[in-house]
Write a protein that holds these residues in place. Structure first.
Motif, PDB file in Angstrom:
ATOM      1  N   ILE A 271       0.828  -1.212   0.000  1.00  0.00           N
ATOM      2  CA  ILE A 271       0.000   0.000   0.000  1.00  0.00           C
ATOM      3  C   ILE A 271       0.862   1.261   0.000  1.00  0.00           C
ATOM      4  O   ILE A 271       0.470   2.290  -0.554  1.00  0.00           O
ATOM      5  CB  ILE A 271      -0.950  -0.024   1.214  1.00  0.00           C
ATOM      6  CG1 ILE A 271      -1.994  -1.132   1.037  1.00  0.00           C
ATOM      7  CG2 ILE A 271      -1.649   1.311   1.410  1.00  0.00           C
ATOM      8  CD1 ILE A 271      -2.913  -1.316   2.216  1.00  0.00           C
ATOM      9  N   LEU A 272       2.071   1.180   0.596  1.00  0.00           N
ATOM     10  CA  LEU A 272       2.955   2.345   0.604  1.00  0.00           C
ATOM     11  C   LEU A 272       3.500   2.591  -0.798  1.00  0.00           C
ATOM     12  O   LEU A 272       4.137   1.717  -1.372  1.00  0.00           O
ATOM     13  CB  LEU A 272       4.128   2.126   1.563  1.00  0.00           C
ATOM     14  CG  LEU A 272       3.793   2.106   3.054  1.00  0.00           C
ATOM     15  CD1 LEU A 272       5.038   1.757   3.852  1.00  0.00           C
ATOM     16  CD2 LEU A 272       3.236   3.435   3.494  1.00  0.00           C
ATOM     17  N   PRO A 273       3.255   3.755  -1.395  1.00  0.00           N
ATOM     18  CA  PRO A 273       3.738   4.012  -2.753  1.00  0.00           C
ATOM     19  C   PRO A 273       5.267   3.972  -2.818  1.00  0.00           C
ATOM     20  O   PRO A 273       5.957   4.624  -2.042  1.00  0.00           O
ATOM     21  CB  PRO A 273       3.219   5.426  -3.064  1.00  0.00           C
ATOM     22  CG  PRO A 273       2.108   5.645  -2.104  1.00  0.00           C
ATOM     23  CD  PRO A 273       2.478   4.879  -0.867  1.00  0.00           C
ATOM     24  N   VAL A 314       2.034  -8.358  -2.042  1.00  0.00           N
ATOM     25  CA  VAL A 314       2.269  -6.995  -2.526  1.00  0.00           C
ATOM     26  C   VAL A 314       1.482  -6.728  -3.806  1.00  0.00           C
ATOM     27  O   VAL A 314       1.103  -5.590  -4.083  1.00  0.00           O
ATOM     28  CB  VAL A 314       3.786  -6.769  -2.753  1.00  0.00           C
ATOM     29  CG1 VAL A 314       4.049  -5.450  -3.468  1.00  0.00           C
ATOM     30  CG2 VAL A 314       4.531  -6.795  -1.432  1.00  0.00           C
ATOM     31  N   VAL A 315       1.200  -7.778  -4.579  1.00  0.00           N
ATOM     32  CA  VAL A 315       0.641  -7.619  -5.921  1.00  0.00           C
ATOM     33  C   VAL A 315      -0.671  -6.837  -5.901  1.00  0.00           C
ATOM     34  O   VAL A 315      -0.785  -5.766  -6.503  1.00  0.00           O
ATOM     35  CB  VAL A 315       0.442  -9.003  -6.581  1.00  0.00           C
ATOM     36  CG1 VAL A 315      -0.345  -8.854  -7.880  1.00  0.00           C
ATOM     37  CG2 VAL A 315       1.791  -9.652  -6.872  1.00  0.00           C
ATOM     38  N   ALA A 316      -1.693  -7.368  -5.218  1.00  0.00           N
ATOM     39  CA  ALA A 316      -2.998  -6.696  -5.225  1.00  0.00           C
ATOM     40  C   ALA A 316      -3.000  -5.442  -4.363  1.00  0.00           C
ATOM     41  O   ALA A 316      -3.638  -4.442  -4.710  1.00  0.00           O
ATOM     42  CB  ALA A 316      -4.090  -7.660  -4.760  1.00  0.00           C
ATOM     43  N   SER A 317      -2.278  -5.480  -3.232  1.00  0.00           N
ATOM     44  CA  SER A 317      -2.283  -4.312  -2.350  1.00  0.00           C
ATOM     45  C   SER A 317      -1.624  -3.101  -3.005  1.00  0.00           C
ATOM     46  O   SER A 317      -1.938  -1.960  -2.661  1.00  0.00           O
ATOM     47  CB  SER A 317      -1.591  -4.640  -1.030  1.00  0.00           C
ATOM     48  OG  SER A 317      -0.252  -5.042  -1.234  1.00  0.00           O
ATOM     49  N   SER A 318      -0.705  -3.330  -3.959  1.00  0.00           N
ATOM     50  CA  SER A 318      -0.079  -2.196  -4.656  1.00  0.00           C
ATOM     51  C   SER A 318      -1.067  -1.466  -5.548  1.00  0.00           C
ATOM     52  O   SER A 318      -0.801  -0.341  -5.998  1.00  0.00           O
ATOM     53  CB  SER A 318       1.110  -2.682  -5.494  1.00  0.00           C
ATOM     54  OG  SER A 318       0.670  -3.512  -6.565  1.00  0.00           O
ATOM     55  N   MET A 319      -2.217  -2.101  -5.829  1.00  0.00           N
ATOM     56  CA  MET A 319      -3.247  -1.452  -6.641  1.00  0.00           C
ATOM     57  C   MET A 319      -4.161  -0.557  -5.809  1.00  0.00           C
ATOM     58  O   MET A 319      -4.933   0.226  -6.364  1.00  0.00           O
ATOM     59  CB  MET A 319      -4.096  -2.518  -7.344  1.00  0.00           C
ATOM     60  CG  MET A 319      -3.339  -3.362  -8.341  1.00  0.00           C
ATOM     61  SD  MET A 319      -2.811  -2.442  -9.790  1.00  0.00           S
ATOM     62  CE  MET A 319      -4.383  -2.136 -10.577  1.00  0.00           C
ATOM     63  N   VAL A 320      -4.088  -0.679  -4.485  1.00  0.00           N
ATOM     64  CA  VAL A 320      -4.942   0.144  -3.616  1.00  0.00           C
ATOM     65  C   VAL A 320      -4.673   1.631  -3.832  1.00  0.00           C
ATOM     66  O   VAL A 320      -5.610   2.400  -4.105  1.00  0.00           O
ATOM     67  CB  VAL A 320      -4.773  -0.248  -2.136  1.00  0.00           C
ATOM     68  CG1 VAL A 320      -5.516   0.723  -1.226  1.00  0.00           C
ATOM     69  CG2 VAL A 320      -5.271  -1.672  -1.902  1.00  0.00           C
ATOM     70  N   PRO A 321      -3.411   2.112  -3.729  1.00  0.00           N
ATOM     71  CA  PRO A 321      -3.202   3.551  -3.960  1.00  0.00           C
ATOM     72  C   PRO A 321      -3.436   3.964  -5.402  1.00  0.00           C
ATOM     73  O   PRO A 321      -3.810   5.110  -5.659  1.00  0.00           O
ATOM     74  CB  PRO A 321      -1.735   3.764  -3.545  1.00  0.00           C
ATOM     75  CG  PRO A 321      -1.102   2.430  -3.661  1.00  0.00           C
ATOM     76  CD  PRO A 321      -2.167   1.441  -3.323  1.00  0.00           C
ATOM     77  N   LEU A 322      -3.267   3.038  -6.369  1.00  0.00           N
ATOM     78  CA  LEU A 322      -3.491   3.403  -7.766  1.00  0.00           C
ATOM     79  C   LEU A 322      -4.973   3.643  -8.040  1.00  0.00           C
ATOM     80  O   LEU A 322      -5.357   4.673  -8.596  1.00  0.00           O
ATOM     81  CB  LEU A 322      -2.958   2.305  -8.689  1.00  0.00           C
ATOM     82  CG  LEU A 322      -3.247   2.520 -10.181  1.00  0.00           C
ATOM     83  CD1 LEU A 322      -2.500   3.746 -10.694  1.00  0.00           C
ATOM     84  CD2 LEU A 322      -2.883   1.301 -10.997  1.00  0.00           C
TER      85      LEU A 322
END
Length: 505
Positions: A271-273, A314-322
């Motif tokens: 989630i952290l960019p 990390v894969v799906a959670s990285s889409m949260v801020p996007l």
């Protein structure tokens, strides 16, 4: 949360063409991840221009499937050959290949499959519940909050670059410099264009990504020593049976604490960019190393479970801020930004209001992709690794280069896109050789226009007073966290230096 929209998206995702597209993406991701030199970023960089001609309900399931599965597919060569298929499987190779030498290749592949699917599904559920929630709250963001949020995202890159702070800072500053090419949004005056017509609109994002992650790998493959590659491909041939990959319940119970802790860590990091997948992997593996000591590297099941759970979470959670804020969590999710823009969509707080069908379809596809990945992963684990030795490296390099050039040209139907991709292909190759991380560069490139626009809007609202950023409560809180991230490396260095001095005394 709009449960009716979520159910409608789930029903649509299970219809014929979206489901076939998702299955094709997962299969392609497993194959791509199994081939050293290829990864999810390269594949998405090639696929994003192609999705321009696809309907959105076919394009995004394909991209989601590739993103989820390629990360896991890199474990195949890492375990069997000790050649990481992707950067995310570097630590998987240590204990995974040790198990292969013990005749437990099937067990090692089974642990990787279970760990990846379990953590990936948890990460997808985080995306389901947190992305729309964060998007609703983000609608209250003003220019000051967006400015502080972007600065916080840039600071996490520097603050988490343990042992590599100067290189992270250099990469970030270079990204900001490249983003300034083009017309100034405030005055309309050209910057760093050198009277070149093509540079007036700035450098296009997708050809830059194609060069950094596609052509740089082609150059790396051409420079690789053929003898060393052949020597590295000597496989410890152990027969892999399907029943060996099915884990007993006792082992599942033993690995459950590792899966939960690594998944929680990966979700926070994702989630952290800009924090990056490698940060989560090394942190998760370090926890296992502290717990088991010298048993790490000797075929320890937790040594496979921790990095595989961390990288897939990390894969799906990285889409949260996007999806909720319009800020990519890592370089791969930045390619999704390009895909959304190509489809005429704008990621951010308004995405779930303006295009709820597409937003919820992307979210639910992450859940389905991880569920589908389990049976496909067990099925293809016996066959996909053989593709590693079947494709000659020169042929693979030529195919990647052709696809990259086609994609770079298709963005604007211009040779300028190919020139940009070539230039940044060389930049990416040099960065890789000098071990300069690319994630800070990409994050700065994406955030720079947002920072600049939010800064000028804030100055207009406050009459030119910089105190406006600290008088807004949410903005002041994010700037405080920014200061903590920037000061953390200095504090850590001083703390460990003091401990060494005390130990020496």
């Amino acid at each position: 949360m709009d449960y009716s929209a979520l159910l409608a998206a789930g029903e649509h995702a299970l219809s014929l063409w979206p489901l076939l597209s998702l299955l094709a993406g997962v299969t392609l991701g497993l194959v791509v991840g199994s081939i050293p030199g290829l990864n999810d970023t390269i594949t998405l960089a090639v696929l994003v221009p192609i999705t321009f001609a696809m309907p959105s309900d076919v394009a995004f399931p394909l991209l989601v499937g590739v993103y989820c599965a390629a990360c896991f597919g890199g474990a195949f060569p890492a375990i069997l050959l000790k050649i990481p298929g992707t950067a995310s499987s570097v630590l998987t190779a240590v204990d995974g290949h040790a198990m292969v030498k013990q005749g437990l290749a099937g067990r090692a592949l089974g642990i990787a499959t279970y760990s990846s699917c379990f953590a990936g599904t948890l990460s997808a559920l985080v995306l389901v519940f947190f992305a729309p929630l964060l998007a609703q709250y983000a609608l209250k963001f003003g220019p000051a909050e967006y400015f502080s949020l972007c600065v916080l995202g840039l600071s996490t890159v520097v603050g988490m670059g343990s042992g590599n702070v100067m290189k992270c800072a250099f990469s970030c500053l270079l990204g900001l410099l490249v983003a300034m090419v083009g017309l100034s949004p405030e005055s309309g005056y050209p910057r760093f264009t050198f009277d070149n017509f093509w540079l007036l609109e700035g450098l296009p994002l997708t050809p830059i990504l194609i060069g950094l992650f596609g052509l740089s790998v082609v150059i790396e493959m051409l420079c690789r020593d053929a003898g060393a590659t052949a020597e590295a491909e000597v496989e410890h041939r152990t027969p892999i049976r399907f029943r060996d990959m099915l884990l007993p319940w006792s082992l599942v119970r033993r690995l459950m604490p590792t899966w939960l802790s690594a998944s929680a860590l990966g979700n926070v990091i994702g989630i952290l960019p800009g924090a990056g997948m490698l940060v989560a992997i090394y942190m998760a593996y370090e926890r296992v190393r502290r717990r088991f000591g010298e048993r790490c590297g000797q075929g320890l099941p937790e040594g496979i479970a921790a990095p595989e759970a961390a990288n897939n979470s990390v894969v799906a959670s990285s889409m949260v801020p996007l999806l909720s804020l319009g800020i990519p969590g890592n370089s791969t999710s930045a390619l999704f930004l390009g895909a959304l823009l190509i489809q005429g969509l704008r990621p951010g707080p308004s995405l779930f209001n303006d295009s709820p069908d597409v937003a919820w379809l992307i979210v639910i596809c992450f859940v389905f992709a991880n569920l589908v990945m389990f049976p496909l992963g067990l099925l293809l684990a016996r066959f996909v690794p053989n593709l590693i030795r079947a494709i000659p490296q020169p042929l693979l390099a030529a195919a990647i280069a052709g696809l990259c050039f086609t994609g770079a040209f298709a963005i604007g139907n211009s040779v300028f896109g190919i020139v940009v991709a070539l230039v940044f292909g060389v930049v990416g190759f040099v960065f890789n050789r000098m071990q300069v991380p690319l994630s800070p560069f990409i994050l700065a490139l994406v955030l720079a226009p947002v920072v600049e626009r939010a800064f000028f809007q804030s100055m207009a609202l406050s009459g030119g007073s910089p105190l406006y950023f600290v008088t807004q409560p949410l903005s002041a809180a994010m700037l405080t966290f920014t200061a903590l991230f920037l000061l953390w490396p200095l504090f850590k260095r001083h703390f460990f230096k003091s401990r060494r001095s005390l130990a020496a005394d």
